[in-house]
Scaffold this motif. Structure first.
Motif, PDB file in Angstrom:
ATOM      1  N   PHE A  24      49.833  38.180  37.117  1.00 31.29           N
ATOM      2  CA  PHE A  24      49.306  38.143  35.744  1.00 31.29           C
ATOM      3  C   PHE A  24      50.211  37.306  34.836  1.00 31.29           C
ATOM      4  O   PHE A  24      49.727  36.546  33.988  1.00 31.29           O
ATOM      5  N   ARG A  25      51.520  37.463  35.020  1.00 32.43           N
ATOM      6  CA  ARG A  25      52.451  36.697  34.193  1.00 32.43           C
ATOM      7  C   ARG A  25      52.248  35.198  34.407  1.00 32.43           C
ATOM      8  O   ARG A  25      52.183  34.423  33.444  1.00 32.43           O
ATOM      9  N   LEU A  26      52.150  34.777  35.660  1.00 28.00           N
ATOM     10  CA  LEU A  26      51.955  33.356  35.968  1.00 28.00           C
ATOM     11  C   LEU A  26      50.640  32.842  35.393  1.00 28.00           C
ATOM     12  O   LEU A  26      50.577  31.735  34.842  1.00 28.00           O
ATOM     13  N   ILE A  27      49.582  33.632  35.521  1.00 27.58           N
ATOM     14  CA  ILE A  27      48.275  33.237  34.992  1.00 27.58           C
ATOM     15  C   ILE A  27      48.336  33.030  33.482  1.00 27.58           C
ATOM     16  O   ILE A  27      47.857  32.022  32.947  1.00 27.58           O
ATOM     17  N   LEU A  28      48.940  33.983  32.790  1.00 29.89           N
ATOM     18  CA  LEU A  28      48.942  33.936  31.327  1.00 29.89           C
ATOM     19  C   LEU A  28      49.889  32.874  30.786  1.00 29.89           C
ATOM     20  O   LEU A  28      49.536  32.136  29.850  1.00 29.89           O
ATOM     21  N   GLY A 103      41.150  54.498  22.918  1.00 29.35           N
ATOM     22  CA  GLY A 103      41.329  53.444  21.926  1.00 29.35           C
ATOM     23  C   GLY A 103      41.456  52.050  22.500  1.00 29.35           C
ATOM     24  O   GLY A 103      41.813  51.116  21.789  1.00 29.35           O
ATOM     25  N   ALA A 104      41.168  51.890  23.793  1.00 27.82           N
ATOM     26  CA  ALA A 104      41.267  50.575  24.413  1.00 27.82           C
ATOM     27  C   ALA A 104      40.258  49.611  23.799  1.00 27.82           C
ATOM     28  O   ALA A 104      39.149  49.994  23.445  1.00 27.82           O
ATOM     29  N   SER A 105      40.656  48.348  23.682  1.00 28.42           N
ATOM     30  CA  SER A 105      39.768  47.321  23.137  1.00 28.42           C
ATOM     31  C   SER A 105      38.999  46.596  24.221  1.00 28.42           C
ATOM     32  O   SER A 105      38.116  45.795  23.925  1.00 28.42           O
ATOM     33  N   GLY A 106      39.336  46.856  25.473  1.00 29.91           N
ATOM     34  CA  GLY A 106      38.635  46.190  26.557  1.00 29.91           C
ATOM     35  C   GLY A 106      38.892  46.874  27.876  1.00 29.91           C
ATOM     36  O   GLY A 106      39.841  47.639  28.022  1.00 29.91           O
ATOM     37  N   PHE A 107      38.048  46.574  28.839  1.00 31.56           N
ATOM     38  CA  PHE A 107      38.157  47.173  30.164  1.00 31.56           C
ATOM     39  C   PHE A 107      37.680  46.132  31.158  1.00 31.56           C
ATOM     40  O   PHE A 107      36.540  45.693  31.091  1.00 31.56           O
ATOM     41  N   LEU A 108      38.573  45.713  32.062  1.00 33.21           N
ATOM     42  CA  LEU A 108      38.232  44.707  33.057  1.00 33.21           C
ATOM     43  C   LEU A 108      38.652  45.158  34.440  1.00 33.21           C
ATOM     44  O   LEU A 108      39.661  45.852  34.597  1.00 33.21           O
ATOM     45  N   LEU A 109      37.885  44.749  35.435  1.00 31.38           N
ATOM     46  CA  LEU A 109      38.289  44.974  36.805  1.00 31.38           C
ATOM     47  C   LEU A 109      39.301  43.903  37.207  1.00 31.38           C
ATOM     48  O   LEU A 109      39.315  42.807  36.653  1.00 31.38           O
ATOM     49  N   LYS A 110      40.135  44.224  38.195  1.00 34.28           N
ATOM     50  CA  LYS A 110      41.203  43.302  38.570  1.00 34.28           C
ATOM     51  C   LYS A 110      40.712  42.069  39.319  1.00 34.28           C
ATOM     52  O   LYS A 110      41.499  41.158  39.575  1.00 34.28           O
ATOM     53  N   ASP A 111      39.428  42.015  39.638  1.00 37.37           N
ATOM     54  CA  ASP A 111      38.907  40.801  40.257  1.00 37.37           C
ATOM     55  C   ASP A 111      38.440  39.783  39.212  1.00 37.37           C
ATOM     56  O   ASP A 111      37.806  38.787  39.537  1.00 37.37           O
ATOM     57  N   VAL A 112      38.802  40.021  37.938  1.00 42.68           N
ATOM     58  CA  VAL A 112      38.482  39.071  36.881  1.00 42.68           C
ATOM     59  C   VAL A 112      39.128  37.726  37.202  1.00 42.68           C
ATOM     60  O   VAL A 112      40.207  37.663  37.791  1.00 42.68           O
ATOM     61  N   THR A 113      38.451  36.630  36.828  1.00 38.41           N
ATOM     62  CA  THR A 113      39.015  35.309  37.094  1.00 38.41           C
ATOM     63  C   THR A 113      40.189  35.033  36.161  1.00 38.41           C
ATOM     64  O   THR A 113      40.276  35.609  35.066  1.00 38.41           O
ATOM     65  N   PRO A 114      41.119  34.150  36.561  1.00 39.53           N
ATOM     66  CA  PRO A 114      42.238  33.814  35.678  1.00 39.53           C
ATOM     67  C   PRO A 114      41.796  33.337  34.297  1.00 39.53           C
ATOM     68  O   PRO A 114      42.381  33.728  33.284  1.00 39.53           O
ATOM     69  N   ALA A 115      40.762  32.494  34.260  1.00 42.65           N
ATOM     70  CA  ALA A 115      40.294  31.985  32.968  1.00 42.65           C
ATOM     71  C   ALA A 115      39.772  33.110  32.083  1.00 42.65           C
ATOM     72  O   ALA A 115      40.043  33.155  30.876  1.00 42.65           O
ATOM     73  N   HIS A 116      39.025  34.052  32.660  1.00 38.59           N
ATOM     74  CA  HIS A 116      38.492  35.162  31.876  1.00 38.59           C
ATOM     75  C   HIS A 116      39.589  36.131  31.453  1.00 38.59           C
ATOM     76  O   HIS A 116      39.508  36.736  30.385  1.00 38.59           O
ATOM     77  N   LEU A 117      40.613  36.296  32.276  1.00 35.42           N
ATOM     78  CA  LEU A 117      41.729  37.162  31.890  1.00 35.42           C
ATOM     79  C   LEU A 117      42.420  36.613  30.648  1.00 35.42           C
ATOM     80  O   LEU A 117      42.660  37.345  29.681  1.00 35.42           O
ATOM     81  N   ALA A 132      33.402  44.296  30.675  1.00 38.57           N
ATOM     82  CA  ALA A 132      32.804  43.557  31.780  1.00 38.57           C
ATOM     83  C   ALA A 132      31.304  43.827  31.809  1.00 38.57           C
ATOM     84  O   ALA A 132      30.851  44.890  31.399  1.00 38.57           O
ATOM     85  N   PRO A 133      30.498  42.884  32.279  1.00 37.97           N
ATOM     86  CA  PRO A 133      29.034  43.040  32.231  1.00 37.97           C
ATOM     87  C   PRO A 133      28.527  44.314  32.885  1.00 37.97           C
ATOM     88  O   PRO A 133      27.674  45.004  32.333  1.00 37.97           O
ATOM     89  N   SER A 134      29.031  44.656  34.082  1.00 41.96           N
ATOM     90  CA  SER A 134      28.534  45.855  34.772  1.00 41.96           C
ATOM     91  C   SER A 134      28.867  47.109  33.977  1.00 41.96           C
ATOM     92  O   SER A 134      28.102  48.076  33.953  1.00 41.96           O
ATOM     93  N   ILE A 135      30.005  47.102  33.300  1.00 42.51           N
ATOM     94  CA  ILE A 135      30.425  48.250  32.513  1.00 42.51           C
ATOM     95  C   ILE A 135      29.543  48.396  31.276  1.00 42.51           C
ATOM     96  O   ILE A 135      29.134  49.495  30.903  1.00 42.51           O
ATOM     97  N   THR A 136      29.223  47.273  30.629  1.00 42.42           N
ATOM     98  CA  THR A 136      28.338  47.324  29.465  1.00 42.42           C
ATOM     99  C   THR A 136      26.986  47.908  29.844  1.00 42.42           C
ATOM    100  O   THR A 136      26.438  48.750  29.144  1.00 42.42           O
ATOM    101  N   ARG A 137      26.436  47.473  30.980  1.00 41.88           N
ATOM    102  CA  ARG A 137      25.145  47.992  31.417  1.00 41.88           C
ATOM    103  C   ARG A 137      25.203  49.497  31.622  1.00 41.88           C
ATOM    104  O   ARG A 137      24.303  50.232  31.234  1.00 41.88           O
TER     105      ARG A 137
END
Length: 241
Positions: A24-28, A103-117, A132-137
């Protein structure tokens, strides 16, 4: 060439796996985001936030000593302006709702792409929220069917009493937010300027005591403003302010 106008969030990464934190550090950092600290469990995450005062925390849920949900509750109580994105490999309903309640502002699965992260970090740093889309549904599927229930305690009347404070236009904006529309999409849908939409959104947050879009989305589901059929295919995870 276009980086001057973009915010540079300061981020803490909390995950019990060092390899995940390194990735994650390298991606960001490769995308111009400043990673100011790391934590291997929830207790370390709370301490790091108190010490470093980051803008955003990437928080794993399953960690030793203190899990990410409890850590999010504690750190947001001490640093309410901090934004938390929950990251997990487990696509389980109760984590989603518990994360939003914390109080989280977001929720993502760890298979999120680097660009989306990276986009997610920048997005929540502006005060917006993402799912994430599946979570919103599945939020729609869980909350919308329960909206017609009448005798479920004091929470439902209180929510509807709050909604009564909204103007018809604000109610319309909240409904569209619940479907996942960004401010730009709201402006197009309602034939308004983005500045006017932002004003409506800010007033909705103030009147309903909402922290961000994630809470607005959940409220729209709970009150029946959004139905599963309306939003399952239209929810957008990357809406911006």
């Amino acid at each position: 060439m276009t980086t001057h106008t973009e915010p540079t969030p300061r981020v803490v990464i909390a995950d019990d796996q060092e390899l995940v934190r390194t990735g994650f550090r390298l991606i960001l950092t490769a995308r111009g985001i400043d990673v100011v600290g790391e934590a291997g469990d929830g207790a370390e995450a709370v301490a790091a936030v108190c010490r470093l005062r980051p803008d955003v925390v990437l928080m794993d849920i399953r960690m030793p000593a203190m899990d990410g949900l409890e850590a999010a509750r504690r750190l947001l109580a001490q640093a309410p302006d901090c934004r938390v994105i929950m990251l997990t490999t487990f696509d389980l309903d109760h984590y989603v709702y518990a994360a939003l309640a914390a109080g989280a502002s977001g929720f993502l699965l760890k298979d999120v792409t680097p660009a989306h992260l990276a986009a997610a970090v920048r997005l929540v740093d502006t005060g917006d929220a993402l799912l994430a889309p599946s979570i919103t549904r599945r939020l729609v599927e869980r909350f919308a069917p329960s909206a017609p229930a009448t005798g479920s305690g004091l929470a439902t009347p209180a929510v509807h009493r709050d909604l009564a404070a909204l103007t018809p236009r604000e109610r319309e904006v909240l409904t569209l937010m619940g479907r996942g529309l960004s401010n730009a999409e709201l402006a197009q849908e309602l034939t308004l300027s983005e500045a006017t939409v932002k004003t409506h959104v800010a007033r909705i947050f103030a009147k309903l005591s909402l922290r961000d879009r994630a809470q607005a989305v959940v409220l729209a589901y709970k009150t029946g403003l959004v139905s599963p059929g309306e939003s399952a295919d239209t929810a957008k995870p990357w809406g911006r302010n």
